[in-house]
Design a protein around this motif. Structure first.
Motif, PDB file in Angstrom:
ATOM      1  N   ALA A   6       6.742 -12.774  -9.684  1.00 12.31           N
ATOM      2  CA  ALA A   6       6.809 -11.794  -8.596  1.00 12.31           C
ATOM      3  C   ALA A   6       8.251 -11.359  -8.335  1.00 12.31           C
ATOM      4  O   ALA A   6       9.181 -12.161  -8.382  1.00 12.31           O
ATOM      5  CB  ALA A   6       6.218 -12.399  -7.323  1.00 12.31           C
ATOM      6  N   SER A   7       8.410 -10.082  -8.082  1.00 13.77           N
ATOM      7  CA  SER A   7       9.739  -9.550  -7.760  1.00 13.77           C
ATOM      8  C   SER A   7       9.579  -8.343  -6.847  1.00 13.77           C
ATOM      9  O   SER A   7       8.590  -7.609  -6.925  1.00 13.77           O
ATOM     10  CB  SER A   7      10.500  -9.156  -9.029  1.00 13.77           C
ATOM     11  OG  SER A   7       9.830  -8.108  -9.696  1.00 13.77           O
ATOM     12  N   LEU A   8      10.560  -8.148  -5.986  1.00 18.10           N
ATOM     13  CA  LEU A   8      10.534  -7.005  -5.077  1.00 18.10           C
ATOM     14  C   LEU A   8      10.974  -5.746  -5.791  1.00 18.10           C
ATOM     15  O   LEU A   8      11.882  -5.773  -6.619  1.00 18.10           O
ATOM     16  CB  LEU A   8      11.474  -7.249  -3.888  1.00 18.10           C
ATOM     17  CG  LEU A   8      11.038  -8.247  -2.825  1.00 18.10           C
ATOM     18  CD1 LEU A   8      12.122  -8.350  -1.766  1.00 18.10           C
ATOM     19  CD2 LEU A   8       9.725  -7.822  -2.186  1.00 18.10           C
ATOM     20  N   SER A   9      10.321  -4.643  -5.462  1.00 19.99           N
ATOM     21  CA  SER A   9      10.789  -3.360  -5.972  1.00 19.99           C
ATOM     22  C   SER A   9      12.092  -3.009  -5.286  1.00 19.99           C
ATOM     23  O   SER A   9      12.467  -3.588  -4.266  1.00 19.99           O
ATOM     24  CB  SER A   9       9.756  -2.269  -5.687  1.00 19.99           C
ATOM     25  OG  SER A   9       9.708  -2.006  -4.281  1.00 19.99           O
ATOM     26  N   TRP A  10      12.803  -2.025  -5.838  1.00 17.85           N
ATOM     27  CA  TRP A  10      14.059  -1.589  -5.226  1.00 17.85           C
ATOM     28  C   TRP A  10      13.789  -1.071  -3.813  1.00 17.85           C
ATOM     29  O   TRP A  10      14.537  -1.363  -2.888  1.00 17.85           O
ATOM     30  CB  TRP A  10      14.681  -0.492  -6.089  1.00 17.85           C
ATOM     31  CG  TRP A  10      16.088  -0.147  -5.698  1.00 17.85           C
ATOM     32  CD1 TRP A  10      17.234  -0.661  -6.221  1.00 17.85           C
ATOM     33  CD2 TRP A  10      16.494   0.787  -4.685  1.00 17.85           C
ATOM     34  NE1 TRP A  10      18.326  -0.115  -5.591  1.00 17.85           N
ATOM     35  CE2 TRP A  10      17.908   0.776  -4.651  1.00 17.85           C
ATOM     36  CE3 TRP A  10      15.801   1.615  -3.807  1.00 17.85           C
ATOM     37  CZ2 TRP A  10      18.632   1.579  -3.771  1.00 17.85           C
ATOM     38  CZ3 TRP A  10      16.528   2.409  -2.929  1.00 17.85           C
ATOM     39  CH2 TRP A  10      17.921   2.392  -2.911  1.00 17.85           C
ATOM     40  N   VAL A  11      12.722  -0.325  -3.657  1.00 17.29           N
ATOM     41  CA  VAL A  11      12.372   0.246  -2.354  1.00 17.29           C
ATOM     42  C   VAL A  11      12.071  -0.855  -1.339  1.00 17.29           C
ATOM     43  O   VAL A  11      12.556  -0.832  -0.206  1.00 17.29           O
ATOM     44  CB  VAL A  11      11.161   1.194  -2.479  1.00 17.29           C
ATOM     45  CG1 VAL A  11      10.585   1.524  -1.110  1.00 17.29           C
ATOM     46  CG2 VAL A  11      11.573   2.480  -3.171  1.00 17.29           C
ATOM     47  N   SER A  12      11.277  -1.859  -1.730  1.00 17.03           N
ATOM     48  CA  SER A  12      10.932  -2.939  -0.808  1.00 17.03           C
ATOM     49  C   SER A  12      12.156  -3.747  -0.413  1.00 17.03           C
ATOM     50  O   SER A  12      12.316  -4.133   0.741  1.00 17.03           O
ATOM     51  CB  SER A  12       9.891  -3.864  -1.432  1.00 17.03           C
ATOM     52  OG  SER A  12       8.592  -3.403  -1.146  1.00 17.03           O
ATOM     53  N   GLY A  25       0.821  -1.213   0.000  1.00 19.69           N
ATOM     54  CA  GLY A  25       0.000   0.000   0.000  1.00 19.69           C
ATOM     55  C   GLY A  25       0.849   1.254   0.000  1.00 19.69           C
ATOM     56  O   GLY A  25       0.542   2.228  -0.706  1.00 19.69           O
ATOM     57  N   ALA A  26       1.935   1.242   0.765  1.00 19.34           N
ATOM     58  CA  ALA A  26       2.834   2.397   0.816  1.00 19.34           C
ATOM     59  C   ALA A  26       3.500   2.614  -0.537  1.00 19.34           C
ATOM     60  O   ALA A  26       3.678   3.755  -0.978  1.00 19.34           O
ATOM     61  CB  ALA A  26       3.894   2.179   1.887  1.00 19.34           C
ATOM     62  N   GLU A  27       3.850   1.525  -1.211  1.00 21.23           N
ATOM     63  CA  GLU A  27       4.488   1.619  -2.535  1.00 21.23           C
ATOM     64  C   GLU A  27       3.545   2.296  -3.538  1.00 21.23           C
ATOM     65  O   GLU A  27       3.963   3.163  -4.312  1.00 21.23           O
ATOM     66  CB  GLU A  27       4.843   0.225  -3.047  1.00 21.23           C
ATOM     67  CG  GLU A  27       6.047  -0.394  -2.385  1.00 21.23           C
ATOM     68  CD  GLU A  27       6.322  -1.787  -2.918  1.00 21.23           C
ATOM     69  OE1 GLU A  27       7.480  -2.203  -2.887  1.00 21.23           O
ATOM     70  OE2 GLU A  27       5.374  -2.464  -3.394  1.00 21.23           O
ATOM     71  N   ARG A  28       2.286   1.890  -3.515  1.00 26.41           N
ATOM     72  CA  ARG A  28       1.326   2.474  -4.470  1.00 26.41           C
ATOM     73  C   ARG A  28       1.140   3.965  -4.210  1.00 26.41           C
ATOM     74  O   ARG A  28       1.006   4.755  -5.157  1.00 26.41           O
ATOM     75  CB  ARG A  28      -0.012   1.734  -4.387  1.00 26.41           C
ATOM     76  CG  ARG A  28       0.037   0.314  -4.945  1.00 26.41           C
ATOM     77  CD  ARG A  28      -1.348  -0.285  -5.083  1.00 26.41           C
ATOM     78  NE  ARG A  28      -1.978  -0.524  -3.794  1.00 26.41           N
ATOM     79  CZ  ARG A  28      -1.831  -1.635  -3.097  1.00 26.41           C
ATOM     80  NH1 ARG A  28      -1.083  -2.614  -3.559  1.00 26.41           N
ATOM     81  NH2 ARG A  28      -2.439  -1.800  -1.944  1.00 26.41           N
ATOM     82  N   GLU A  29       1.127   4.344  -2.940  1.00 28.30           N
ATOM     83  CA  GLU A  29       1.025   5.768  -2.603  1.00 28.30           C
ATOM     84  C   GLU A  29       2.241   6.528  -3.123  1.00 28.30           C
ATOM     85  O   GLU A  29       2.125   7.626  -3.676  1.00 28.30           O
ATOM     86  CB  GLU A  29       0.917   5.949  -1.090  1.00 28.30           C
ATOM     87  CG  GLU A  29      -0.460   5.675  -0.522  1.00 28.30           C
ATOM     88  CD  GLU A  29      -0.554   6.029   0.959  1.00 28.30           C
ATOM     89  OE1 GLU A  29       0.321   6.776   1.445  1.00 28.30           O
ATOM     90  OE2 GLU A  29      -1.495   5.563   1.619  1.00 28.30           O
ATOM     91  N   MET A  30       3.413   5.958  -2.941  1.00 29.09           N
ATOM     92  CA  MET A  30       4.645   6.598  -3.420  1.00 29.09           C
ATOM     93  C   MET A  30       4.594   6.803  -4.932  1.00 29.09           C
ATOM     94  O   MET A  30       4.892   7.885  -5.438  1.00 29.09           O
ATOM     95  CB  MET A  30       5.865   5.733  -3.079  1.00 29.09           C
ATOM     96  CG  MET A  30       6.224   5.673  -1.608  1.00 29.09           C
ATOM     97  SD  MET A  30       7.689   4.614  -1.370  1.00 29.09           S
ATOM     98  CE  MET A  30       7.689   4.457   0.434  1.00 29.09           C
ATOM     99  N   LEU A  31       4.222   5.742  -5.660  1.00 31.50           N
ATOM    100  CA  LEU A  31       4.191   5.827  -7.123  1.00 31.50           C
ATOM    101  C   LEU A  31       3.208   6.893  -7.583  1.00 31.50           C
ATOM    102  O   LEU A  31       3.517   7.694  -8.470  1.00 31.50           O
ATOM    103  CB  LEU A  31       3.806   4.471  -7.714  1.00 31.50           C
ATOM    104  CG  LEU A  31       3.718   4.433  -9.252  1.00 31.50           C
ATOM    105  CD1 LEU A  31       5.082   4.720  -9.878  1.00 31.50           C
ATOM    106  CD2 LEU A  31       3.192   3.077  -9.728  1.00 31.50           C
TER     107      LEU A  31
END
Length: 301
Positions: free
Chosen positions: A172-178, A27-33
């Motif tokens: 599936a893969s992790l984003s750089w931030v995650s 959820g935090a990632e989507r907000e950031m994007l």
């Protein structure tokens, strides 16, 4: 608090802290994007391509301050605060264990300082200068490369998504931030726990330790062998740090001269804090020799 209760509760708290933080990341990632995409909508385009222009390059500097605000979304900040609060719970578990099992009154001032410094450090790296230097600079680099190469706006948004948002499904893969945040979270809470425990047990000069924690499919060979071994005598530490566990030699990284996944510079003095290495969820607990099976104790008399 018995040893069994302490071990079970400590591992549960450590695992839950990192898992709860990770649950908030999508959820935090989507907000950031969403916030970052709003910032780059003013980039100058020509036929769908980003123009390599002075105005676009200046735009990077202009939105830098806004980038910092964009990635630090309310949801992410809330997850960080909840995670840091767990440090207090971990500290209390260690104090209770040593009070009830060794009648040891922990050095209050030393531990309070250690606890504050550990919390300040993780906050700095998750939302402060460390996060700024890692994540914001990475975003700037993506923007600059897309502008100077004259790539498409579609490619830019795709690059930003890969940087900020993890993918699901078969591929599936992790984003750089995650990846950055998850590694930091796992290492910080587990290293704090180990360092806090070590600060108390040092004055007791105990000879026996237990290597405890759950093994996963990603668990390194070094940790699998140590959890199987379970009981460690102080005299074994030089051999273990050298990669030899009960006569079995683990694979050694020729660059670090340590087992694969170990934190570079790990030695006998800091092993009880560094443990298995990066993203290691195991703990090395100091125990009374009374809990060690007699047949194991007798080998070291």
């Amino acid at each position: 608090m018995t040893l069994e209760q302490y071990q079970k509760e400590l591992l549960k708290v450590l695992e839950k802290a990192s898992n709860d933080f990770e649950k908030e990341l999508p959820g935090a990632e989507r907000e950031m994007l969403r916030r970052v995409e709003l910032l780059v909508k003013d980039i100058e385009l020509r036929d769908g391509k980003i123009v390599n222009s002075v105005s676009n390059l200046r735009l990077i500097g202009k939105i830098r301050q806004e980038l910092e605000k964009a990635v630090l979304s309310p949801r992410y900040l809330s997850a960080v605060q909840e995670f840091v609060d767990v440090f207090d719970t971990v500290a209390e578990l260690h104090r209770e264990y040593f009070r009830t099992n060794f009648n040891k009154q922990p050095p209050k001032e030393l531990l309070e300082t250690l606890q504050k410094q550990a919390k300040d450090a993780v906050v700095d790296r998750l939302i402060g200068r460390g996060f700024d230097a890692a994540v914001v600079l990475e975003l700037e680099d993506v923007l600059r490369k897309n502008i100077t190469s004259g790539g498409s706006y579609e490619q830019l948004t795709s690059n930003l998504r890969a940087l900020l948002v993890s993918s699901a499904g078969a591929n599936a893969s992790l984003s750089w931030v995650s990846s950055y945040a998850k590694t930091l979270v796992i290492d910080s809470i587990n290293q704090f726990s180990a360092e806090y425990h070590e600060s108390i047990q040092k004055s007791l000069d105990l000879d026996w330790f237990m290597y405890v924690g759950s093994n996963l499919t990603t668990t390194r060979e070094f940790c699998e062998l140590l959890t199987k071994k379970k009981y460690i005598h102080r005299s074994e530490l030089p051999g273990i740090v050298g990669g030899v566990i009960d006569g079995v030699k683990v694979r050694i990284n020729p660059k670090t001269k340590l087992w694969y996944g170990a934190i570079e510079g790990t030695n006998v003095a800091n092993f009880r804090v560094n443990r298995g290495g990066y993203r290691c969820g195991h703990q090395l607990i100091a125990v009374s020799e009374k809990v060690v099976p007699k047949e194991i104790r007798d080998r070291y008399k």
